[in-house]
Design an enzyme around this catalytic site. Structure first.
Site, PDB file in Angstrom:
ATOM      1  N   LYS A  53       0.837  -1.209   0.000  1.00  0.00           N
ATOM      2  CA  LYS A  53       0.000   0.000   0.000  1.00  0.00           C
ATOM      3  C   LYS A  53       0.872   1.260   0.000  1.00  0.00           C
ATOM      4  O   LYS A  53       0.599   2.222  -0.711  1.00  0.00           O
ATOM      5  CB  LYS A  53      -0.944  -0.026   1.212  1.00  0.00           C
ATOM      6  CG  LYS A  53      -2.040  -1.060   1.051  1.00  0.00           C
ATOM      7  CD  LYS A  53      -2.870  -1.289   2.310  1.00  0.00           C
ATOM      8  CE  LYS A  53      -3.812  -2.474   2.042  1.00  0.00           C
ATOM      9  NZ  LYS A  53      -4.628  -2.839   3.196  1.00  0.00           N
ATOM     10  N   GLN A  97      -5.174  -1.981   9.308  1.00  0.00           N
ATOM     11  CA  GLN A  97      -4.806  -3.178   8.543  1.00  0.00           C
ATOM     12  C   GLN A  97      -5.355  -4.427   9.235  1.00  0.00           C
ATOM     13  O   GLN A  97      -5.036  -4.673  10.396  1.00  0.00           O
ATOM     14  CB  GLN A  97      -3.273  -3.257   8.395  1.00  0.00           C
ATOM     15  CG  GLN A  97      -2.781  -4.443   7.603  1.00  0.00           C
ATOM     16  CD  GLN A  97      -3.271  -4.415   6.147  1.00  0.00           C
ATOM     17  OE1 GLN A  97      -3.254  -3.389   5.480  1.00  0.00           O
ATOM     18  NE2 GLN A  97      -3.757  -5.547   5.667  1.00  0.00           N
ATOM     19  N   ASP A 120     -11.405   2.064   3.717  1.00  0.00           N
ATOM     20  CA  ASP A 120     -11.755   0.652   3.510  1.00  0.00           C
ATOM     21  C   ASP A 120     -13.264   0.480   3.331  1.00  0.00           C
ATOM     22  O   ASP A 120     -13.730  -0.622   3.024  1.00  0.00           O
ATOM     23  CB  ASP A 120     -11.270  -0.208   4.691  1.00  0.00           C
ATOM     24  CG  ASP A 120      -9.889  -0.812   4.435  1.00  0.00           C
ATOM     25  OD1 ASP A 120      -9.453  -0.811   3.259  1.00  0.00           O
ATOM     26  OD2 ASP A 120      -9.264  -1.277   5.395  1.00  0.00           O
TER      27      ASP A 120
END
Ligand code: NAP
Length: 298
Positions: A53, A97, A120
């Site tokens: 990322k 994460q 997300d």
């Protein structure tokens, strides 16, 4: 010959657009977009994902900040960090994460994230907007799949679509996105009876069960589109080699289908790209920039 839905190629094309968009707008915004990534503990796979990322952000001009916390941290300290980042006007996007160590309450941490920064797309407010078919951050893997289908003009409207899996991360949001795009969607799961027969009806079959090689050609209708979300590393019997595979036994299925996603290089790269899109979407909103990228968010 079957059509390969090349997620790697499409993600590079979208990245090029994102890079240009940032270049054209950064003067007006007076800064580049920025993403904060919170990682907890030492899970090695999470380390690789965070690294990927970070690299993807730097390719397009997004500034990334990694907060790597120890497993021994308290839930309240993570909440404090999230709240600090929520209030920081120099941070456009934030993600936790996953997975995080089991001792933490994952859902409650996700709920703390400001929905406008929830890149997300997992916060209740963003899921709620998806249910209502209103614009918002969309979860990355499902949004990436929709973009892969659209990139090859694969019709969603009116098609029979079967999604295998009902997780909050993939199956549920994906089913909602495809429903909003007028697909006729059947969501299946581990308790579904006659999965094989249901799958055989699908014009578009999406496997997100997390079970290696679950789907062979007997599950697939001739001429269908098959999307493989699963990703697994298998070790050879003599333990000398490893190989990546998905939920679909691709070599068996490919001769029968119209189009398919490879593993690796299909859905995976699109997930990271959609994270970049969401971060820029938040930056664009904050600074009132032109909305030329909005069609990437289904
Ligand atoms: P998950 O949370 O474990 O959910 C799996 C879902 O599949 C559950 O709903 C489960 O049903 C269902 N399922 C399991 N076995 C089944 C079976 N035999 N028949 C029918 N349904 C079955 O997994 P996830 O987070 O959604 O991820 C799914 C897969 O996608 C994993 O391999 C993951 O690594 C991969 N993934 C890839 C990406 C990417 O970027 N490429 C991103 C996210 C996930 P129940 O609800 O009844 O338990």
């Amino acid at each position: 010959m079957s059509l390969k839905l090349d997620g790697k190629k499409l993600s590079l094309e979208i990245e090029e657009k994102l890079k240009n968009y940032i270049f054209d707008n950064k003067e007006m915004a007076k800064r580049n977009p920025s993403l904060a990534v919170i990682r907890i503990g030492e899970d090695p796979a999470s380390g690789i994902y965070v690294n990927n990322k970070e690299k993807a952000c730097s390719r397009v001009g997004i500034k990334s900040f990694i907060f790597h916390l120890k497993n021994t941290v308290e839930q309240t300290e993570i909440e404090k960090l999230i709240n600090k980042l929520n209030l920081d006007n120099d941070i456009d996007g934030m993600l936790l994460q996953l997975p995080i160590p089991k001792k933490f309450d994952e859902q409650s941490l996700i709920s703390c994230i400001n929905p406008d920064k929830d890149v997300d797309g997992l916060n209740e407010q963003n899921i709620g907007k998806l249910v209502k078919n209103e614009p918002a951050m969309r979860s990355c893997t499902p949004a990436g799949i929709v973009n892969l289908l659209r990139s090859q003009n694969i019709t969603i409207e009116g098609k029979k679509i079967v999604v295998i899996g009902r997780s909050l991360l993939v199956g549920k949001p994906l089913s909602l996105m495809l429903l909003n795009l007028n697909g006729t969607v059947t969501m299946t799961h581990s308790k579904t009876i006659n999965l094989n027969n249901i799958c055989k009806e699908a014009d578009i079959l999406i496997a997100a069960a997390g079970k290696p090689n679950l789907i062979d050609s007997t599950y697939v209708k001739e001429g269908a589109v098959i999307i493989d979300v699963g990703i697994h590393r298998l070790t050879s019997p003599d333990k000398t080699k490893t190989k990546l595979c998905g939920d679909v036994l691709l070599e068996d299925v490919i001769p029968k289908v119209f189009a398919y996603t490879p593993v690796p290089g299909g859905v995976g790269p699109m997930t990271v790209t959609m994270l970049l899109v969401n971060t820029i979407f938040s930056w664009q909103k904050q600074f009132g920039l032109s909305s030329t990228l909005n069609d990437l968010l289904p």
